[in-house]
Design an enzyme around this catalytic site. Structure first.
Site, PDB file in Angstrom:
ATOM      1  N   LYS A  92       0.819  -1.210  -0.102  1.00 13.73           N
ATOM      2  CA  LYS A  92       0.052   0.001   0.023  1.00 13.73           C
ATOM      3  C   LYS A  92       0.920   1.219  -0.051  1.00 13.73           C
ATOM      4  CE  LYS A  92      -3.979   2.187   0.522  1.00 13.73           C
ATOM      5  NZ  LYS A  92      -3.640   2.691  -0.802  1.00 13.73           N
ATOM      6  N   LYS A 116       5.398   3.286   8.062  1.00 16.68           N
ATOM      7  CA  LYS A 116       4.334   4.006   8.457  1.00 16.68           C
ATOM      8  C   LYS A 116       3.140   3.055   8.657  1.00 16.68           C
ATOM      9  CE  LYS A 116       4.280   7.493   5.793  1.00 16.68           C
ATOM     10  NZ  LYS A 116       4.016   8.374   4.685  1.00 16.68           N
ATOM     11  N   LYS A 128       5.308   1.832  -3.141  1.00 16.59           N
ATOM     12  CA  LYS A 128       5.216   3.326  -3.771  1.00 16.59           C
ATOM     13  C   LYS A 128       5.386   2.964  -5.332  1.00 16.59           C
ATOM     14  CE  LYS A 128       4.771   7.525  -2.192  1.00 16.59           C
ATOM     15  NZ  LYS A 128       4.017   8.011  -1.140  1.00 16.59           N
ATOM     16  N   GLY A 167      -2.743   8.167  -4.316  1.00 11.86           N
ATOM     17  CA  GLY A 167      -2.134   9.533  -4.815  1.00 11.86           C
ATOM     18  C   GLY A 167      -0.908   9.949  -4.152  1.00 11.86           C
ATOM     19  N   ASP A 168      -0.258  10.939  -4.529  1.00  8.82           N
ATOM     20  CA  ASP A 168       0.728  11.546  -3.832  1.00  8.82           C
ATOM     21  C   ASP A 168       1.189  12.486  -4.621  1.00  8.82           C
ATOM     22  OD1 ASP A 168       3.132  11.029  -1.762  1.00  8.82           O
ATOM     23  OD2 ASP A 168       4.328  11.174  -3.629  1.00  8.82           O
ATOM     24  N   THR A 211      -4.356  13.431   5.492  1.00  6.11           N
ATOM     25  CA  THR A 211      -2.884  13.731   5.645  1.00  6.11           C
ATOM     26  C   THR A 211      -2.621  14.872   6.436  1.00  6.11           C
ATOM     27  OG1 THR A 211      -2.383  12.370   3.705  1.00  6.11           O
ATOM     28  CG2 THR A 211      -0.666  13.430   4.787  1.00  6.11           C
ATOM     29  N   SER A 381      -6.746   5.798   3.833  1.00 11.16           N
ATOM     30  CA  SER A 381      -6.879   5.118   2.861  1.00 11.16           C
ATOM     31  C   SER A 381      -7.159   3.430   3.126  1.00 11.16           C
ATOM     32  CB  SER A 381      -5.512   4.882   2.203  1.00 11.16           C
ATOM     33  OG  SER A 381      -5.508   6.017   1.232  1.00 11.16           O
TER      34      SER A 381
HETATM   35  P1  NDP Z   1       0.555  17.835  -4.218  1.00 16.03           P
HETATM   36  O1  NDP Z   1       1.212  17.327  -5.479  1.00 16.03           O
HETATM   37  O2  NDP Z   1      -0.841  17.937  -3.809  1.00 16.03           O
HETATM   38  O3  NDP Z   1       1.455  19.164  -3.398  1.00 16.03           O
HETATM   39  C1  NDP Z   1       2.740  19.149  -3.502  1.00 16.03           C
HETATM   40  C2  NDP Z   1       3.459  20.512  -3.196  1.00 16.03           C
HETATM   41  O4  NDP Z   1       4.755  20.475  -2.705  1.00 16.03           O
HETATM   42  C3  NDP Z   1       2.865  21.612  -4.205  1.00 16.03           C
HETATM   43  O5  NDP Z   1       2.776  22.945  -3.677  1.00 16.03           O
HETATM   44  C4  NDP Z   1       4.322  21.441  -4.798  1.00 16.03           C
HETATM   45  O6  NDP Z   1       4.560  22.725  -5.870  1.00 16.03           O
HETATM   46  C5  NDP Z   1       5.091  21.159  -3.965  1.00 16.03           C
HETATM   47  N1  NDP Z   1       6.402  20.759  -4.299  1.00 16.03           N
HETATM   48  C6  NDP Z   1       6.826  19.501  -4.997  1.00 16.03           C
HETATM   49  N2  NDP Z   1       7.910  19.477  -5.210  1.00 16.03           N
HETATM   50  C7  NDP Z   1       8.354  20.592  -4.764  1.00 16.03           C
HETATM   51  C8  NDP Z   1       9.953  20.745  -4.763  1.00 16.03           C
HETATM   52  N3  NDP Z   1      10.967  19.926  -5.345  1.00 16.03           N
HETATM   53  N4  NDP Z   1      10.325  21.898  -4.106  1.00 16.03           N
HETATM   54  C9  NDP Z   1       9.470  22.863  -3.604  1.00 16.03           C
HETATM   55  N5  NDP Z   1       8.220  22.463  -3.562  1.00 16.03           N
HETATM   56  C10 NDP Z   1       7.709  21.410  -4.072  1.00 16.03           C
HETATM   57  O7  NDP Z   1       1.399  16.696  -3.111  1.00 16.03           O
HETATM   58  P2  NDP Z   1       0.731  16.293  -1.770  1.00 16.03           P
HETATM   59  O8  NDP Z   1       0.387  17.411  -0.954  1.00 16.03           O
HETATM   60  O9  NDP Z   1      -0.068  15.004  -1.869  1.00 16.03           O
HETATM   61  O10 NDP Z   1       2.079  15.507  -1.199  1.00 16.03           O
HETATM   62  C11 NDP Z   1       3.067  16.530  -0.385  1.00 16.03           C
HETATM   63  C12 NDP Z   1       4.098  15.561   0.292  1.00 16.03           C
HETATM   64  O11 NDP Z   1       3.402  14.996   1.224  1.00 16.03           O
HETATM   65  C13 NDP Z   1       4.875  14.588  -0.515  1.00 16.03           C
HETATM   66  O12 NDP Z   1       6.094  14.528   0.302  1.00 16.03           O
HETATM   67  C14 NDP Z   1       3.976  13.378  -0.141  1.00 16.03           C
HETATM   68  O13 NDP Z   1       4.768  12.291  -0.398  1.00 16.03           O
HETATM   69  C15 NDP Z   1       3.620  13.556   1.071  1.00 16.03           C
HETATM   70  N6  NDP Z   1       2.352  12.758   1.545  1.00 16.03           N
HETATM   71  C16 NDP Z   1       1.310  12.757   0.775  1.00 16.03           C
HETATM   72  C17 NDP Z   1       0.131  12.095   1.245  1.00 16.03           C
HETATM   73  C18 NDP Z   1      -1.275  12.211   0.625  1.00 16.03           C
HETATM   74  O14 NDP Z   1      -2.254  11.857   1.087  1.00 16.03           O
HETATM   75  N7  NDP Z   1      -1.298  12.920  -0.410  1.00 16.03           N
HETATM   76  C19 NDP Z   1       0.429  11.250   2.421  1.00 16.03           C
HETATM   77  C20 NDP Z   1       1.334  10.999   2.974  1.00 16.03           C
HETATM   78  C21 NDP Z   1       2.523  11.750   2.588  1.00 16.03           C
HETATM   79  P3  NDP Z   1       4.360  22.649  -7.393  1.00 16.03           P
HETATM   80  O15 NDP Z   1       3.094  22.846  -7.521  1.00 16.03           O
HETATM   81  O16 NDP Z   1       5.301  23.821  -7.767  1.00 16.03           O
HETATM   82  O17 NDP Z   1       4.997  21.427  -7.881  1.00 16.03           O
END
Ligand code: NDP
Length: 450
Positions: A92, A116, A128, A167-168, A211, A381
């Site tokens: 997962k 986790k 992943k 998603g991620d 999250t 999830s």
């Molecule tokens: P989204 O795609 O919804 O948002 C990602 C955000 O982070 C955007 O604002 C993006 O900006 C920014 N970002 C991405 N890459 C970079 C970078 N290299 N430098 C600076 N800013 C960056 O993703 P999520 O919110 O879903 O995920 C964010 C984090 O949370 C990740 O690490 C993910 O693995 C983790 N996560 C997510 C979960 C979920 O349920 N969605 C669950 C657990 C962990 P821009 O639009 O410019 O790319």
């Protein structure tokens, strides 16, 4: 007691077998540096080589994704699924679409996910996946064709009892919809093979919020443990995607003040506070209009935009890194400590570099590591999988209670394994790693050598 390999021997082997995979090395070292002291007097884990086995994915699938853009050009990307460990349940973990995606990043994420998912108490293994595809600037039709082509290969490796992606970064409701539609078409089946689905076709209420909300609940529990609360605290948040915006929303619900949000181009600082109305405007900007965070300053005049910078120098009480890996380096951590940051809750995966983590721990900053603090998403999830398997839909209130309880359960496990002898401090990094490890390791022992 027999001589056991040291952590250095172990890490030498990991580096030799996975050359150049720096994020993977970082994640394995971060976990094993707390596990090795814990298992020093527990020979069974050494004898059965549990750490070496967890640090070697069960399986890695790499495939070509060919699709056609709107101009008729043929485009080729690389798709991946890392099935890290299924000792306690089906694999997962999310799917990431971002140009930076490579094997090292997905192996680090799959490895982390294993611990986790164990911490949540739900029966889920770790995996992943993703692709080096950049959804930014692509039309809906291009994203659809990409998702369909991605699923044309992935479908043979997943299933509701085998591997359940979600998603991620770069994969939200739109992408999950296109992938689920293609999976259903290829298999003629309707089951909970993906999570994060739309409510119309088997998704769970509060999955989008989970999250971000969970990361705030974890901070709330860390503060409560020392007799403090979020109310009245100034908070810096990075990112402006799914995790960041819902973390911001819950901070406001709890009476905190959100000062910053960011994207990969820069950050906004709104001294007046980013309230619920402004957060809804950002959610709309990001999910519907697919805009940039810099546009916020045209709408809300109290804000300033800082191009090419991250928000860590803004004085605050609490920090919520919710964008991506390694976004807090040592100098950022030092600035935050100097500015009086009392707590950090990692919404993103591994957003803090190893030396920055040590600086926080050394300064007795409450530090909630990702595998504990951001486990709320995968928890809901898991609840989506349960609802799908039972063909039922739970009400929002029930799910909110489950999520809150799961986060408190994770916090309790961290207290159990993260106590530091002779002090009142809790090392949440150690607590989360060891608690996550024990369940997976004991299941692996039960299976013998497989
Ligand atoms: P989204 O795609 O919804 O948002 C990602 C955000 O982070 C955007 O604002 C993006 O900006 C920014 N970002 C991405 N890459 C970079 C970078 N290299 N430098 C600076 N800013 C960056 O993703 P999520 O919110 O879903 O995920 C964010 C984090 O949370 C990740 O690490 C993910 O693995 C983790 N996560 C997510 C979960 C979920 O349920 N969605 C669950 C657990 C962990 P821009 O639009 O410019 O790319």
């Amino acid at each position: 007691m027999a001589d056991h390999p040291t952590i250095d021997d172990f890490m030498d082997g990991v580096k030799r077998r996975n050359p150049g995979e720096t994020e993977f090395h970082q994640a394995v070292y971060e976990v094993s540096s707390t596990i090795y002291p814990y298992i020093a007097d527990k020979p069974k884990y050494h004898k059965w080589e549990i750490m070496r086995r967890i640090a070697e994915p069960d399986r890695v699938i790499i495939f070509r994704v060919t699709w056609q853009d709107d101009a008729g050009n043929i485009r080729v990307n690389r798709g991946y699924r890392v099935q890290n460990n299924n000792a306690i349940g089906p694999y997962k973990g999310g799917i990431r679409f971002h140009p930076s995606v490579n094997l090292s990043i997905l192996k680090f994420l799959g490895f982390e996910q294993t611990f986790k998912n164990s911490l949540t108490g739900l029966p889920m293994g770790g995996g992943k996946g993703g692709a080096d595809f950049n959804p930014k600037g692509k039309s809906d039709a291009e994203v659809m064709r990409f998702c369909q082509s991605f699923m044309n290969e992935l479908y043979r490796h997943i299933g509701e009892d085998i591997d359940v992606p979600a998603g991620d970064i770069g994969v939200g409701g739109r992408e999950i919809g296109y992938m689920f539609g293609q999976w259903k078409r290829l298999t003629s089946r309707f089951t909970g093979v993906l999570t994060g689905k739309g409510l119309e076709y088997g998704g769970s209420l509060i999955r989008p919020e989970a999250t971000g909300y969970g990361a705030v609940y974890f901070m709330e529990d860390m503060l409560k443990n020392i007799g403090d609360a979020i109310e009245g605290k100034k908070c810096i948040v990075s990112g402006s995607g799914n995790v960041a915006t819902f973390a911001a929303q819950k901070i406001v619900h709890r009476g905190g003040k959100v000062l910053t949000l960011s994207d990969s181009d820069g950050f906004i600082f709104d001294e007046a506070g980013i309230d619920l109305e402004k957060i809804n405007w950002i959610i709309d900007l990001k999910t519907k209009r697919r805009g940039r965070i810099s546009e916020y300053t045209q709408q809300f005049k109290s804000a300033k935009y800082f191009e090419g910078q991250r928000p860590w120098n803004v004085p605050a009480d609490l920090a919520f890194p919710c964008a991506t890996q390694n976004e807090i380096a040592l100098p950022d951590a030092q600035a935050m400590i100097k500015n009086g940051v009392k707590g950090v809750s990692e919404g993103a995966n591994m957003p803090t570099s190893q030396d920055a983590v040590h600086a926080f721990l050394h300064a007795n900053v409450l530090f909630g590591p990702a595998k504990a603090a951001n486990a709320g998403g995968v928890s809901v999830s898991g609840l989506e999988m349960s609802q799908n398997a039972a063909h039922i839909t739970w009400k929002e209130g029930e799910l909110q209670v489950h999520l809150r309880d799961i986060m408190t359960g994770i916090h309790d496990k961290c207290l159990q394994y993260g106590g530091m002898p002779g002090t009142k401090h809790i090392n949440y990094v150690q607590g989360a790693n060891v608690a996550g490890f024990v369940k997976v390791a004991d299941a692996m022992l039960a299976f013998g050598v497989v």
